[in-house]
Design an enzyme around this catalytic site. Structure first.
Site, PDB file in Angstrom:
ATOM      1  CB  SER A 148      -0.836   0.158   1.054  1.00  0.00           C
ATOM      2  OG  SER A 148      -2.270   1.000   0.676  1.00  0.00           O
ATOM      3  CG  ASP A 224      -7.884  -3.224  -1.935  1.00  0.00           C
ATOM      4  OD1 ASP A 224      -7.695  -2.674  -1.443  1.00  0.00           O
ATOM      5  OD2 ASP A 224      -6.643  -3.533  -1.985  1.00  0.00           O
ATOM      6  CG  HIS A 257      -5.904  -2.719   1.392  1.00  0.00           C
ATOM      7  ND1 HIS A 257      -5.150  -1.895   0.045  1.00  0.00           N
ATOM      8  CD2 HIS A 257      -4.990  -1.749   2.482  1.00  0.00           C
ATOM      9  CE1 HIS A 257      -4.326  -1.698   0.549  1.00  0.00           C
ATOM     10  NE2 HIS A 257      -4.145  -0.913   1.743  1.00  0.00           N
TER      11      HIS A 257
HETATM   12  N1  LIG Z   1      -9.043   3.055   8.635  1.00  0.00           N
HETATM   13  C1  LIG Z   1      -7.641   1.712   8.521  1.00  0.00           C
HETATM   14  C2  LIG Z   1      -7.080   2.062   7.400  1.00  0.00           C
HETATM   15  C3  LIG Z   1      -5.293   1.283   7.475  1.00  0.00           C
HETATM   16  C4  LIG Z   1      -5.182   0.710   7.021  1.00  0.00           C
HETATM   17  O1  LIG Z   1      -5.716  -0.432   6.602  1.00  0.00           O
HETATM   18  N2  LIG Z   1      -3.854  -0.273   7.092  1.00  0.00           N
HETATM   19  C5  LIG Z   1      -3.266  -1.238   6.426  1.00  0.00           C
HETATM   20  C6  LIG Z   1      -2.308  -0.220   5.185  1.00  0.00           C
HETATM   21  S1  LIG Z   1      -2.901   0.718   4.184  1.00  0.00           S
HETATM   22  C7  LIG Z   1      -2.424   1.526   3.423  1.00  0.00           C
HETATM   23  O2  LIG Z   1      -0.895   2.037   3.388  1.00  0.00           O
HETATM   24  C8  LIG Z   1      -1.931  -1.938   6.827  1.00  0.00           C
HETATM   25  O3  LIG Z   1      -1.440  -2.541   6.931  1.00  0.00           O
HETATM   26  N3  LIG Z   1      -2.887  -2.017   7.996  1.00  0.00           N
HETATM   27  C9  LIG Z   1      -1.635  -2.744   9.623  1.00  0.00           C
HETATM   28  C10 LIG Z   1      -2.458  -4.006   9.431  1.00  0.00           C
HETATM   29  O4  LIG Z   1      -1.745  -5.065  10.195  1.00  0.00           O
HETATM   30  O5  LIG Z   1      -3.263  -4.661   8.925  1.00  0.00           O
HETATM   31  C11 LIG Z   1      -7.154   1.831   9.843  1.00  0.00           C
HETATM   32  O6  LIG Z   1      -6.819   2.624  10.882  1.00  0.00           O
HETATM   33  O7  LIG Z   1      -7.123   0.148  10.512  1.00  0.00           O
END
Ligand SMILES: N[C@@H](CCC(=O)N[C@@H](CSC=O)C(=O)NCC(=O)O)C(=O)O
Length: 277
Positions: A148, A224, A257
């Site tokens: 991401s 996603d 995602h």
């Molecule tokens: N609102 C969500 C968004 C944060 C999220 O989805 N983070 C992803 C990366 S998105 C793009 O860079 C992520 O990797 N989160 C960490 C995980 O361990 O899944 C939120 O605040 O969670």
């Protein structure tokens, strides 16, 4: 450069370790994680994959959730996972998850109040590799990958530093940050209103202007929730097709995602990088 070990866990015959150190470029204490495969135990130098995580992450998300260490141990690859931003009480922040701490976007900020600490491009390209190569049994064979926001970081950094990385890969990357809400918000804050300054960090722009080839692999889930608005793999594919650039884009039905998606295909990414070392 002095580094301090703060955790150490044996895994698949190798070692997962976390370190803190003073960052000169970010002017704060930074933390990173490293996985050293069993092949390091006799002092042999192994190649390194740098992993750049996404919004809200630290050095821990990938190491704990991606399931990458078994294959890293099999292939004899070290993995280094930096944090996603500078940290500390005196570091500027924002109330939202997509700006400030946890959202450094792998750029060198030029705008107040961010420029004082948010120099994540120089951290990943210069300071961190120098530390890793000084303190650990790693070779100068490097690859870079990410998810991401970190996918944007991995692909743009490889395109800007083709001699430094033998291959690059990404999961669900923000391919065209100059043209999506996450990128527009972060680049306005960190780089200012002049959009020509943004293009130096945009994968689609960089690939369009590229004169060298770093083999690239991208995996994208088709369920996603960020796909159409933020990620835009079709823009990357179009740019790569026009340049005959060596990009493998795989699009997967049903995947979202999350790290469940990353864990499903991380083995392929490590084998892709191993094939290019
Ligand atoms: N609102 C969500 C968004 C944060 C999220 O989805 N983070 C992803 C990366 S998105 C793009 O860079 C992520 O990797 N989160 C960490 C995980 O361990 O899944 C939120 O605040 O969670």
């Amino acid at each position: 450069m002095t580094i301090e070990n703060i955790s150490c866990n044996k895994s698949f015959g190798g070692w997962h370790k976390q370190y803190t150190h003073r960052s000169e470029v970010n002017r704060c204490t930074m933390r990173f994680a490293i996985y050293l495969p069993p092949q390091c135990s006799n002092g042999s130098k192994v190649p390194v994959v740098y992993w750049l995580s996404g919004l809200t992450c630290t050095d821990e998300n990938f190491m704990q959730k991606a399931g990458a260490l078994r294959v890293a141990a099999e292939l004899g690859i070290a993995i280094v996972a930096p944090d996603t931003s500078p940290r500390g009480d005196d570091v500027a922040d924002d109330d939202n998850y997509d700006l400030g701490k946890g959202a450094g976007f792998y750029v060198n900020a030029t705008q107040a109040p961010w420029a004082t600490h948010y120099q994540m491009y120089d951290y990943v390209v210069k300071e961190l590799p120098a530390i890793i190569e000084e303190h650990f049994p790693v070779s100068t064979q490097r690859a870079i990958s990410g998810h991401s926001m970190g996918g944007h970081g991995a692909l743009s950094i490889a395109l800007k530093n083709p001699a430094m990385f033998t291959s690059a890969s990404a999961f669900s990357p923000i391919t065209n940050p100059v043209n999506c809400p996450w990128g527009e918000k972060a680049f306005t804050a960190y780089l200012g209103d002049d959009k020509t300054a943004w293009q130096q960090y945009d994968t689609v722009c960089l690939l369009t202007e590229s004169t060298t080839n770093v083999p690239m692999m991208v995996d994208q889930g088709l369920d996603d929730n960020f796909l159409a608005e933020q990620l835009k793999p079709e823009a990357l594919l179009q740019a790569a097709t026009q340049k005959d650039y060596p990009l493998t884009l795989r699009q997967h039905d049903g995947y979202d995602h999350s790290y469940y998606f990353i864990a499903s295909f991380i083995d392929d990414h490590l084998r892709f990088h191993a094939a290019h070392f």
